[in-house]
Design a protein around this motif. Structure first.
Motif, short mmCIF file in Angstrom:
data_model
loop_
_atom_site.label_atom_id
_atom_site.label_comp_id
_atom_site.label_asym_id
_atom_site.label_seq_id
_atom_site.Cartn_x
_atom_site.Cartn_y
_atom_site.Cartn_z
N HIS A 19 0.56 -1.25 0.06
CA HIS A 19 -0.05 -0.08 -0.11
C HIS A 19 0.88 1.27 0.03
CE1 HIS A 19 -3.39 -2.51 1.59
NE2 HIS A 19 -3.78 -2.03 0.65
N ASP A 34 5.17 -0.21 11.55
CA ASP A 34 4.96 -1.48 11.88
C ASP A 34 5.58 -1.90 13.23
OD1 ASP A 34 4.96 -4.60 11.57
OD2 ASP A 34 4.02 -3.81 9.75
N PHE A 61 0.86 0.66 16.20
CA PHE A 61 0.02 2.03 15.45
C PHE A 61 -0.83 2.76 16.50
CE2 PHE A 61 -2.76 -1.57 13.70
CZ PHE A 61 -3.68 -1.57 14.66
N ASP A 82 -4.35 -1.46 7.78
CA ASP A 82 -4.82 -2.72 7.00
C ASP A 82 -4.49 -4.16 8.14
OD1 ASP A 82 -5.03 -4.76 5.17
OD2 ASP A 82 -3.25 -4.50 4.24
N GLN A 89 4.40 -12.83 7.20
CA GLN A 89 4.52 -13.38 8.83
C GLN A 89 3.99 -14.91 8.63
OE1 GLN A 89 2.33 -9.94 10.21
NE2 GLN A 89 4.35 -9.03 11.30
C1 LIG Z 1 -1.98 -7.31 6.61
S1 LIG Z 1 -0.34 -6.53 7.03
C2 LIG Z 1 -0.17 -5.28 6.11
C3 LIG Z 1 0.06 -5.41 4.78
C4 LIG Z 1 0.42 -4.12 4.05
N1 LIG Z 1 -0.64 -3.28 3.81
C5 LIG Z 1 0.87 -4.43 2.61
O1 LIG Z 1 0.65 -3.57 1.69
O2 LIG Z 1 1.81 -5.22 2.45
C6 LIG Z 1 -0.24 -6.06 8.80
C7 LIG Z 1 0.84 -5.51 8.89
O3 LIG Z 1 0.85 -4.80 10.06
C8 LIG Z 1 1.36 -5.12 11.12
N2 LIG Z 1 0.63 -4.57 12.34
C9 LIG Z 1 -0.58 -5.20 12.74
N3 LIG Z 1 -0.92 -4.60 13.68
C10 LIG Z 1 -0.28 -3.75 14.24
C11 LIG Z 1 -0.06 -2.61 15.36
N4 LIG Z 1 -1.03 -2.75 16.37
N5 LIG Z 1 0.94 -2.07 15.29
C12 LIG Z 1 1.93 -1.81 14.32
N6 LIG Z 1 2.04 -2.75 13.27
C13 LIG Z 1 0.92 -3.53 13.24
C14 LIG Z 1 1.99 -6.33 11.06
O4 LIG Z 1 3.10 -6.67 11.88
C15 LIG Z 1 1.87 -6.51 9.53
O5 LIG Z 1 3.14 -6.46 9.01
#
Ligand SMILES: C[S@@+](CC[C@H](N)C(=O)[O-])C[C@H]1O[C@@H](n2cnc3c(N)ncnc32)[C@H](O)[C@@H]1O
Length: 293
Positions: A19, A34, A61, A82, A89
Motif C-alpha cells: 500500500h 510496523d 500503531f 490494514d 508473517q
Molecule cells: C495485513 S499486513 C499489512 C500489509 C500491507 N498493507 C501491504 O501492503 O503489504 C499487517 C502488518 O501490520 C502490522 N501490524 C498489525 N498490527 C499492528 C499494530 N497494532 N501496530 C503496528 N503494526 C501492526 C503487522 O506486523 C503486519 O506487518
C-alpha cells in the motif's frame, strides 16, 4: 489506493509495503509504521528508491502520536490501517503463526508484544483460554479445546505449532475443509498481540494525528475488529444524540467524523481471485471534520 502529490500519509500497517508503494507512486510522502522489525527492514529495502519521501517508525500503531514529525506538530492527510498479519508473517514457519507449518509457538508480530503463544497455552488458567477462544475466535468448541490444552500441558508443555494444532484436532475432530485449529490460532494470535486493545487506542488517537479534512481508511478481516470500527465511526459521525426520556436531542461531544462510505466496502471478485486472503476484507473510510474548537 491513491494519494495526491505532497500529501503525507501514515501507513500504520506497513507489512510488505504494497500500500505504501501505491501512495508513493502517486507522489505522496509516507511514514510506514510496523511493530515488526523484519517487515520494516524488508519494506525499507523495497521502497529505498523513493528516497526521503518514505520514512519508518517502529512501534504499535496505537503510538502514532509519538512519531517524531507528529510530535513536532506536523499532522497528516491520511491514515491507513490494514489490520492483521501479513502473508510474509503467516508463511514464515519460525514466526509460529501457522497451524500448517512446524515452528515455535511464538505468534508475536514484534518484540514489543508482552507474551508469546507458548506463554498462553502453557500457563494461562483454563478459564482465560476459554474466554479468548470464545471472544476472539468465536469458537463454539472453546471449552472442549481449552480442556484438551490443559490436560495436554499437564503431561508435556506445548513447544511447537503442530503440537497445538494436533491437540486441537484430536479434541474436536475434523469436519469440512477448514482446519479445526483455525479459530483457536486466530484467537491466540489476537491475545498475544493485544490486537483489539491496540485498535481501540489507535481510533481514539486519530484526531491527534490527522489534519481536519484528512481521511482514515481501515481494512478489517475479522468481525470483532469491524464491529469496533463500525461502532466508533457511527458514534463519532453522529452530530446529535437522542435517548428516550430526553426532552430533546443533545450535541454529541464525540462528533468529529464524516462517513465517506455508509457501508463497508468489500473487495471485488477480481481482487479476491488475485488475492484469496482478501475475501473477508472490509474497508471503512471516514473524514475528520474541520470543526470550530
Ligand atoms: C495485513 S499486513 C499489512 C500489509 C500491507 N498493507 C501491504 O501492503 O503489504 C499487517 C502488518 O501490520 C502490522 N501490524 C498489525 N498490527 C499492528 C499494530 N497494532 N501496530 C503496528 N503494526 C501492526 C503487522 O506486523 C503486519 O506487518
Amino acid at each position: 489506493m491513491k494519494a495526491d502529490p505532497d500529501k503525507l500519509i501514515i501507513d500504520g500497517t506497513l507489512g510488505g509495503g504494497g500500500h505504501s508503494e501505491m501512495f508513493l507512486k502517486t507522489g505522496a510522502r509516507v511514514i510506514g509504521v510496523d511493530r515488526d522489525p523484519e517487515a520494516l527492514a524488508h519494506a525499507r529495502t523495497r521502497l529505498a528508491g523513493f528516497g526521503s519521501r518514505f520514512s519508518t517508525f517502529e512501534g504499535n500503531f496505537s503510538q502514532m502520536p509519538e512519531i517524531p514529525s507528529v510530535q513536532q506538530g506536523e499532522l497528516v492527510d491520511g491514515i491507513l490501517l490494514d489490520l492483521g498479519v501479513s502473508s510474509r508473517q503467516l508463511d514464515s514457519a519460525e514466526r509460529g503463526f501457522s497451524f500448517m507449518r512446524e515452528g515455535p509457538l511464538d505468534m508475536r508480530m514484534g518484540p514489543s508484544s508482552p507474551r508469546n503463544a507458548a506463554d498462553i497455552v502453557n500457563h494461562w488458567p483454563e478459564a482465560d483460554i476459554v474466554r479468548i477462544l470464545f471472544e476472539y475466535g468465536e469458537e463454539s468448541k472453546a471449552r472442549r479445546i481449552a480442556g484438551a490444552i490443559v490436560r495436554h500441558r499437564a503431561v508435556k508443555p506445548f513447544v511447537t505449532t503442530l503440537d497445538l494444532a494436533n491437540c486441537i484436532e484430536k479434541a474436536v475432530g475434523r469436519t469440512g475443509k477448514t482446519h479445526p485449529a483455525t479459530k483457536a490460532f486466530q484467537a491466540i494470535r489476537m491475545a498475544v498481540n493485544e490486537e483489539l486493545e491496540s485498535l481501540a487506542i489507535a481510533l481514539n488517537n486519530v484526531p491527534k494525528v490527522l489534519k481536519p479534512g484528512g481521511r482514515l481508511l481501515i481494512i478489517t478481516f475479522h468481525s470483532l475488529e469491524d464491529r469496533m470500527v463500525k461502532r466508533f465511526l457511527k458514534h463519532s459521525s453522529t452530530e446529535f444524540l437522542d435517548e428516550p426520556g430526553w426532552p430533546e436531542p443533545r450535541p454529541n461531544p464525540d462528533f468529529q467524523f464524516r462517513l465517506l462510505s455508509r457501508k463497508a466496502i468489500a473487495p471485488s471478485a477480481g481482487e479476491i481471485s488475485s488475492n484469496p486472503r482478501a475475501r473477508s476484507a472490509k474497508l471503512r473510510v471516514a473524514q475528520l471534520l474541520n470543526l470550530p474548537s
